[in-house]
Write an enzyme that holds these catalytic residues in place. Structure first.
Site, PDB file in Angstrom:
ATOM      1  N   ARG A 117      11.958 -67.991  48.410  1.00 50.91           N
ATOM      2  CA  ARG A 117      12.050 -67.432  47.053  1.00 50.91           C
ATOM      3  C   ARG A 117      10.679 -67.397  46.397  1.00 50.91           C
ATOM      4  O   ARG A 117      10.551 -67.520  45.184  1.00 50.91           O
ATOM      5  CB  ARG A 117      13.015 -68.264  46.189  1.00 50.91           C
ATOM      6  CG  ARG A 117      14.441 -68.223  46.673  1.00 50.91           C
ATOM      7  CD  ARG A 117      15.448 -68.552  45.566  1.00 50.91           C
ATOM      8  NE  ARG A 117      16.792 -68.454  46.081  1.00 50.91           N
ATOM      9  CZ  ARG A 117      17.582 -69.496  46.363  1.00 50.91           C
ATOM     10  NH1 ARG A 117      17.164 -70.726  46.134  1.00 50.91           N
ATOM     11  NH2 ARG A 117      18.788 -69.305  46.843  1.00 50.91           N
ATOM     12  N   ARG A 164      32.202 -70.639  46.770  1.00 49.50           N
ATOM     13  CA  ARG A 164      31.066 -71.371  46.209  1.00 49.50           C
ATOM     14  C   ARG A 164      30.047 -70.433  45.583  1.00 49.50           C
ATOM     15  O   ARG A 164      29.966 -69.268  45.955  1.00 49.50           O
ATOM     16  CB  ARG A 164      30.386 -72.232  47.275  1.00 49.50           C
ATOM     17  CG  ARG A 164      29.941 -71.472  48.516  1.00 49.50           C
ATOM     18  CD  ARG A 164      29.927 -72.430  49.711  1.00 49.50           C
ATOM     19  NE  ARG A 164      29.389 -71.848  50.928  1.00 49.50           N
ATOM     20  CZ  ARG A 164      30.125 -71.167  51.811  1.00 49.50           C
ATOM     21  NH1 ARG A 164      31.403 -70.940  51.588  1.00 49.50           N
ATOM     22  NH2 ARG A 164      29.569 -70.699  52.913  1.00 49.50           N
ATOM     23  N   CYS A 198       5.933 -74.556  48.323  1.00 48.79           N
ATOM     24  CA  CYS A 198       5.820 -74.492  49.776  1.00 48.79           C
ATOM     25  C   CYS A 198       5.327 -73.101  50.144  1.00 48.79           C
ATOM     26  O   CYS A 198       5.846 -72.099  49.632  1.00 48.79           O
ATOM     27  CB  CYS A 198       7.186 -74.763  50.402  1.00 48.79           C
ATOM     28  SG  CYS A 198       7.974 -76.240  49.707  1.00 48.79           S
ATOM     29  N   CYS A 257       9.170 -75.846  40.535  1.00 48.82           N
ATOM     30  CA  CYS A 257       9.299 -76.846  41.596  1.00 48.82           C
ATOM     31  C   CYS A 257       8.181 -77.874  41.437  1.00 48.82           C
ATOM     32  O   CYS A 257       7.128 -77.556  40.881  1.00 48.82           O
ATOM     33  CB  CYS A 257       9.126 -76.201  42.970  1.00 48.82           C
ATOM     34  SG  CYS A 257      10.307 -74.890  43.303  1.00 48.82           S
ATOM     35  N   ARG A 296      27.893 -65.308  46.694  1.00 45.20           N
ATOM     36  CA  ARG A 296      27.875 -64.610  47.976  1.00 45.20           C
ATOM     37  C   ARG A 296      29.140 -64.935  48.785  1.00 45.20           C
ATOM     38  O   ARG A 296      29.690 -64.101  49.463  1.00 45.20           O
ATOM     39  CB  ARG A 296      26.635 -65.043  48.761  1.00 45.20           C
ATOM     40  CG  ARG A 296      26.340 -64.242  49.995  1.00 45.20           C
ATOM     41  CD  ARG A 296      25.250 -64.902  50.867  1.00 45.20           C
ATOM     42  NE  ARG A 296      24.268 -65.633  50.118  1.00 45.20           N
ATOM     43  CZ  ARG A 296      23.096 -65.134  49.700  1.00 45.20           C
ATOM     44  NH1 ARG A 296      22.770 -63.891  49.960  1.00 45.20           N
ATOM     45  NH2 ARG A 296      22.249 -65.904  49.020  1.00 45.20           N
ATOM     46  N   TYR A 297      29.555 -66.210  48.725  1.00 37.16           N
ATOM     47  CA  TYR A 297      30.722 -66.680  49.469  1.00 37.16           C
ATOM     48  C   TYR A 297      31.830 -66.968  48.458  1.00 37.16           C
ATOM     49  O   TYR A 297      31.562 -67.493  47.373  1.00 37.16           O
ATOM     50  CB  TYR A 297      30.391 -67.977  50.226  1.00 37.16           C
ATOM     51  CG  TYR A 297      29.196 -67.868  51.140  1.00 37.16           C
ATOM     52  CD1 TYR A 297      29.330 -67.336  52.416  1.00 37.16           C
ATOM     53  CD2 TYR A 297      27.935 -68.311  50.731  1.00 37.16           C
ATOM     54  CE1 TYR A 297      28.233 -67.246  53.260  1.00 37.16           C
ATOM     55  CE2 TYR A 297      26.841 -68.223  51.568  1.00 37.16           C
ATOM     56  CZ  TYR A 297      26.992 -67.689  52.833  1.00 37.16           C
ATOM     57  OH  TYR A 297      25.908 -67.602  53.664  1.00 37.16           O
ATOM     58  N   LYS A 344      25.174 -66.172  56.549  1.00 39.61           N
ATOM     59  CA  LYS A 344      24.410 -66.864  57.595  1.00 39.61           C
ATOM     60  C   LYS A 344      24.922 -66.517  58.982  1.00 39.61           C
ATOM     61  O   LYS A 344      26.122 -66.362  59.185  1.00 39.61           O
ATOM     62  CB  LYS A 344      24.553 -68.376  57.418  1.00 39.61           C
ATOM     63  CG  LYS A 344      23.736 -68.930  56.279  1.00 39.61           C
ATOM     64  CD  LYS A 344      23.837 -70.432  56.204  1.00 39.61           C
ATOM     65  CE  LYS A 344      22.878 -70.989  55.163  1.00 39.61           C
ATOM     66  NZ  LYS A 344      23.049 -70.386  53.830  1.00 39.61           N
ATOM     67  N   ASP A 368      12.836 -67.256  56.916  1.00 34.73           N
ATOM     68  CA  ASP A 368      13.245 -65.979  56.333  1.00 34.73           C
ATOM     69  C   ASP A 368      12.045 -65.031  56.282  1.00 34.73           C
ATOM     70  O   ASP A 368      10.896 -65.452  56.428  1.00 34.73           O
ATOM     71  CB  ASP A 368      13.802 -66.217  54.928  1.00 34.73           C
ATOM     72  CG  ASP A 368      15.078 -67.031  54.986  1.00 34.73           C
ATOM     73  OD1 ASP A 368      15.999 -66.628  55.730  1.00 34.73           O
ATOM     74  OD2 ASP A 368      15.157 -68.082  54.320  1.00 34.73           O
ATOM     75  N   ASP A 397      19.703 -66.870  57.488  1.00 35.36           N
ATOM     76  CA  ASP A 397      20.332 -66.016  56.476  1.00 35.36           C
ATOM     77  C   ASP A 397      20.026 -64.574  56.849  1.00 35.36           C
ATOM     78  O   ASP A 397      18.852 -64.173  56.877  1.00 35.36           O
ATOM     79  CB  ASP A 397      19.784 -66.355  55.082  1.00 35.36           C
ATOM     80  CG  ASP A 397      20.424 -67.611  54.535  1.00 35.36           C
ATOM     81  OD1 ASP A 397      21.563 -67.532  54.062  1.00 35.36           O
ATOM     82  OD2 ASP A 397      19.786 -68.681  54.617  1.00 35.36           O
ATOM     83  N   CYS A 403       8.006 -70.514  51.273  1.00 35.63           N
ATOM     84  CA  CYS A 403       9.249 -70.463  50.487  1.00 35.63           C
ATOM     85  C   CYS A 403       9.902 -69.082  50.544  1.00 35.63           C
ATOM     86  O   CYS A 403       9.245 -68.065  50.335  1.00 35.63           O
ATOM     87  CB  CYS A 403       8.939 -70.813  49.037  1.00 35.63           C
ATOM     88  SG  CYS A 403      10.398 -70.658  47.982  1.00 35.63           S
TER      89      CYS A 403
HETATM   90  S1  SF4 Z   1      11.056 -74.161  49.347  1.00 30.64           S
HETATM   91 FE1  SF4 Z   1      10.641 -72.905  47.511  1.00 30.64          FE
HETATM   92  S2  SF4 Z   1      12.241 -73.498  46.053  1.00 30.64           S
HETATM   93 FE2  SF4 Z   1      12.133 -75.129  47.601  1.00 30.64          FE
HETATM   94  S3  SF4 Z   1      10.668 -76.656  46.775  1.00 30.64           S
HETATM   95 FE3  SF4 Z   1       9.521 -75.282  48.125  1.00 30.64          FE
HETATM   96  S4  SF4 Z   1       8.707 -73.730  46.705  1.00 30.64           S
HETATM   97 FE4  SF4 Z   1      10.403 -74.740  45.622  1.00 30.64          FE
END
Ligand code: SF4
Length: 348
Positions: free
Chosen positions: A114, A96, A109, A105, A92-93, A318, A274, A311, A112
């Site tokens: 993603r 990097r 979470c 994971c 994206r940048y 960002k 997000d 983002d 999350c």
């Molecule tokens: S925020 Fe998403 S990618 Fe990061 S540890 Fe939690 S579930 Fe996994």
């Protein structure tokens, strides 16, 4: 001391551990079928199941509110796909890239960004061919100065695979910095072994950014894991997501930032939530986030001040949510990216 001994991965597991009432199993099993569930013993032991508003439970125990998917929420809220030249890579940048070697994971979470991509599944980790293609892309782009290893959580890889990726990236003369993003020191501190620490070290600069959202996550065991990284000469940064009902008050944020600095972790980012599906119950307003940052500035040392960022949806990089990069409109905000272009932010 740990009481629970294995990662909880289903609504039935959560009920058996006393983290949800048995009558919620059916509703939460259907949520878990869409968005993966995992709570490690370390984090399960931190949950006060007598407190219905426990900030640790809120982050990891699924909720019926996750079925409330809003029209403005997106499967790819920060627009990774638009900038992905090859599987597992986001450019994206200019200077990097993100390299995502795995989609699994240690914990999942509930907020999350993603959440549509992470979880156990067929394409959990990059195949050897995909990894070769990603590394060939990096090798062919001499402007790439930094590689950010993220996922999923790249600390889920075995130390042997981590060492292999480190060595292959370190062999590229133009790649000067490797940065690993992980939740592992918090979720499963014992996995931060001497072997893992050795696996990410090379002659190139190595940073580790740790995802931490509440001061209670910094237990003696997680501080020990962070110390093993610091003592090996690896600088530590933090990433925190601003979450309603978890850390959206000045006292909690102050305690978290102070605890991080005391653990030799430099607060780096405070992310505005997000627009991930089924996460509206975690979102604060931008105005609330800005007020919290002002309060933090008044209460704590400059070392305790993260950048408050968002983002911009659609892959526009960002916005720093200082007042000059976020301008109020009639029903929402306009956000300015690093190249000073303005983007509309959905109301909600
Ligand atoms: S925020 Fe998403 S990618 Fe990061 S540890 Fe939690 S579930 Fe996994």
């Amino acid at each position: 001391m740990r009481h629970k001994t294995r990662t909880l991965r289903s609504a039935e597991d959560l009920a058996s551990a006393g983290l949800i009432a048995p009558e919620r199993i059916e509703a939460l099993a259907s949520i878990a079928a869409r968005f993966a569930v995992a709570i490690t013993p370390d984090l399960a032991d931190l949950i006060d199941s007598a407190d219905p508003a426990d900030p640790i439970a809120r982050q990891f125990v699924p909720s019926e509110a996750e079925s409330d998917v809003k029209a403005y929420q997106r499967a790819d809220p920060i627009g990774d796909d638009r900038h992905s030249p090859t599987p597992g890579l986001v450019h994206r940048y200019k200077d990097r890239v993100l390299l995502k070697p795995t989609h699994v994971c240690p914990v999942y979470c509930r907020f999350c960004f993603r959440r549509e991509m992470v979880g156990p599944g067929a394409d959990q980790t990059l195949s050897p061919t995909e990894l070769d293609a990603a590394l060939a892309y990096i090798a062919g782009h001499p402007e790439i100065w930094e590689v950010i290893l993220t996922g999923g959580d790249p600390f889920m890889l075995s130390p042997r695979r981590m060492a292999e990726i480190t060595a292959r990236l370190a062999a590229l003369a133009h790649v000067r910095v490797l940065r690993w993003h992980t939740r592992m020191p918090i979720a499963d501190p014992e996995r931060i072994t001497a072997e893992l620490v050795q696996a990410i070290k090379s002659e190139k600069a190595c940073y580790v950014a740790v995802h931490v959202n509440h001061p209670r996550e910094l237990t003696d065991r997680s501080r020990g894991a962070l110390a093993r990284l610091s003592d090996a000469g690896i600088p530590l940064l933090s990433q925190t997501v601003l979450l309603k009902g978890v850390n959206d008050d000045a006292a909690t944020l102050e305690a978290l930032m102070r605890a991080l600095v005391e653990a030799r972790v430099r607060p780096y980012y405070l992310h505005h939530m997000d627009l991930a599906p089924g996460t509206d119950h975690f979102r604060t307003s931008i105005a609330e986030g800005q007020a919290l940052m002002q309060a933090l500035r008044a209460r704590a040392s400059g070392l305790c001040q993260p950048h408050y960022v968002l983002d911009i949806p659609g892959g526009h990089a960002k916005a720093l949510l200082s007042r000059s990069d976020a301008e109020r409109t009639a029903d929402s905000y306009r956000l300015r990216d690093g190249e000073r272009a303005w983007h509309d932010y959905p109301p909600g």
